[in-house]
Write an enzyme that holds these catalytic residues in place. Structure first.
Site, mmCIF file in Angstrom:
data_model
loop_
_atom_site.group_PDB
_atom_site.id
_atom_site.type_symbol
_atom_site.label_atom_id
_atom_site.label_comp_id
_atom_site.label_asym_id
_atom_site.label_seq_id
_atom_site.Cartn_x
_atom_site.Cartn_y
_atom_site.Cartn_z
ATOM 1 N N ASP A 1 0.607 -1.230 0.030
ATOM 2 C CA ASP A 1 -0.188 -0.089 0.383
ATOM 3 C C ASP A 1 0.635 1.133 -0.217
ATOM 4 O O ASP A 1 1.457 1.227 1.206
ATOM 5 C CB ASP A 1 -0.923 -0.389 1.445
ATOM 6 C CG ASP A 1 -2.040 0.734 1.503
ATOM 7 O OD1 ASP A 1 -2.066 1.814 0.274
ATOM 8 O OD2 ASP A 1 -2.747 0.721 2.165
ATOM 9 N N ASP B 1 -3.864 2.246 -5.166
ATOM 10 C CA ASP B 1 -2.054 2.488 -4.721
ATOM 11 C C ASP B 1 -1.942 0.909 -3.595
ATOM 12 O O ASP B 1 -0.617 0.945 -2.860
ATOM 13 C CB ASP B 1 -2.006 3.605 -3.949
ATOM 14 C CG ASP B 1 -2.743 3.049 -2.577
ATOM 15 O OD1 ASP B 1 -3.449 3.177 -2.824
ATOM 16 O OD2 ASP B 1 -2.789 4.201 -1.582
ATOM 17 N N GLU B 2 -2.973 -0.199 -4.026
ATOM 18 C CA GLU B 2 -3.054 -1.634 -3.504
ATOM 19 C C GLU B 2 -2.969 -2.568 -4.557
ATOM 20 O O GLU B 2 -3.442 -2.457 -5.193
ATOM 21 C CB GLU B 2 -3.766 -1.154 -2.464
ATOM 22 C CG GLU B 2 -4.123 -0.883 -1.373
ATOM 23 C CD GLU B 2 -5.415 -0.880 -0.245
ATOM 24 O OE1 GLU B 2 -5.887 -2.107 -0.570
ATOM 25 O OE2 GLU B 2 -6.263 0.993 -0.260
HETATM 26 MG MG LIG Z 1 -2.384 3.492 0.198
#
Ligand SMILES: [Mg+2]
Length: 382
Positions: free
Chosen positions: A22, A116-117
């Protein structure tokens, strides 16, 4: 030297099958690359309208209590010195694509769950921890972004571990260690236990994961039904067998918008709804999804909220058809008061690839003109 091979893996390493990666304060981190003069300052990425919310806050701003989903106006009061930047999703998507390319170059099986993960399948790697360390270093070197990583035996442990020590966290836990470390944490830190469920658990005095894990099964089943009751107990013990790469089936996708000022003019409502229908269909087409049930949501200025839906004969992601049905549902409802929010949804989704109508929806989605009147041909309400 002992030979290298699977037999040399420690029992603990064999347990480390999944990582969750993340990126830290992703949108803000990207903005800081473009505005290095803002480093160390409270920075907030948020829309500018009166009803805008914070999308991401820098860690400096978080110290003032500013976090995601907070109304931007409140964030300005909490942290008047913060620099507010409008979101630039195009830039974020570009960086995300580079980030995920990098991740995939290190690990074969990746499940992207957000810009973003991602979950990474570590099975078969000789040293999962070393592999993740290398990936983090590589991301920092080539994208100048820091990430937090959780590593564990399953997706639940990995996800909660990646959240536990942000920013630049690197937390490796077995299931038993996760149970011990998060025993006194609220149940809602575990994915799949949302705020509503957490509130119902709190009403039963189950306010920690340890309390939930120790709750009698009959109690949970009595309050949540057999399936969810058992599932809650399993999640509290960090038991999960979902595989990386098999995301939850998406049943519907929607777009909705709260307007800065309530809409009174039916033409403005129609334009807003048609725009959202078009955005929604482009997203459906990009994910190769089609669905049969088209719905709208309308919230009036007194917060009355209604939904209306219509099911068409064939699954679709054709923007002309979806917006035609949505607009007809809107004119049938004919809002009697100013409109605060409008939304459009396509439900009953399936993969376009699995259908014999494969090529058609994708083509329709690219060409939003020329299919008008199709709703009528399909026998929709006029
Ligand atoms: Mg994040």
């Amino acid at each position: 030297m002992p030979p290298l091979g699977a037999t040399d893996l420690s029992a603990r390493d064999r347990q480390l099958r999944v990582a969750h990666l993340d990126a830290d304060a992703f949108y803000v981190a990207i903005e800081l690359l473009r505005h290095p003069e803002l480093r160390g300052k409270p920075v907030v990425v948020a829309g500018s309208g009166p009803r805008a919310v914070v999308t991401t806050a820098s860690y400096e701003a978080r110290r003032h209590g500013v976090g995601s989903a907070l109304p931007a106006a409140r964030a300005r009061r909490l942290c008047p010195d913060a620099v507010f930047l409008p979101p630039d999703f195009r830039a974020y998507r570009e960086v995300s694509a580079r980030l995920m390319r990098l991740v995939r170059s290190h690990v074969e099986k990746v499940e992207v769950v957000g810009l973003d993960e991602a979950y990474l399948d570590l099975e078969g790697l000789y040293s999962p921890r070393a592999a993740m360390r290398r990936l983090v270093v590589e991301i920092e070197r080539s994208l100048r972004l820091t990430c937090s990583v959780g590593v564990g035996p399953n997706k639940l442990v990995a996800k909660v571990a990646s959240d536990a020590d942000k920013p630049a966290g690197f937390v490796v836990l077995t299931r038993e260690q996760a149970c011990a470390r998060f025993a006194s944490s609220p149940p809602a830190i575990v994915p799949g236990i949302g705020p509503k469920t957490a509130a119902r658990l709190a009403a039963l005095e189950l306010r920690t994961l340890a309390a939930l894990a120790a709750a009698p099964q009959e109690l949970l089943i009595a309050h949540f039904g057999p399936n969810m009751g058992r599932e809650l107990a399993r999640r509290a013990r960090f038991e999960h067998d979902g595989e990386v790469g098999s995301p939850r089936k998406v049943a519907s996708e929607s777009r909705e918008r709260t307007f800065d000022t309530d809409l009174r003019d039916p033409q403005h409502m129609r334009e807003a709804l048609a725009r959202m229908a078009s955005e929604l269909c482009h997203s459906l087409a990009a994910h190769r999804r089609i669905g049969r049930t088209i719905g709208i949501k309308v919230r009036l200025d007194d917060f009355t909220t209604v939904t209306r839906a219509h099911t068409v004969p064939e699954p679709t992601c054709d923007p002309a058809l979806v917006s035609e049905v949505a607009l007809r549902l809107l004119s049938q409802y004919a809002p009697a008061r100013p409109v605060r929010l409008l939304g459009v949804r396509v439900a009953g989704l399936s993969a376009a690839d699995a259908s014999s109508h494969d090529a058609e929806p994708a083509r329709g989605a690219r060409d939003s003109t020329g299919t008008g009147g199709r709703a009528r041909q399909l026998g929709l309400p006029v």
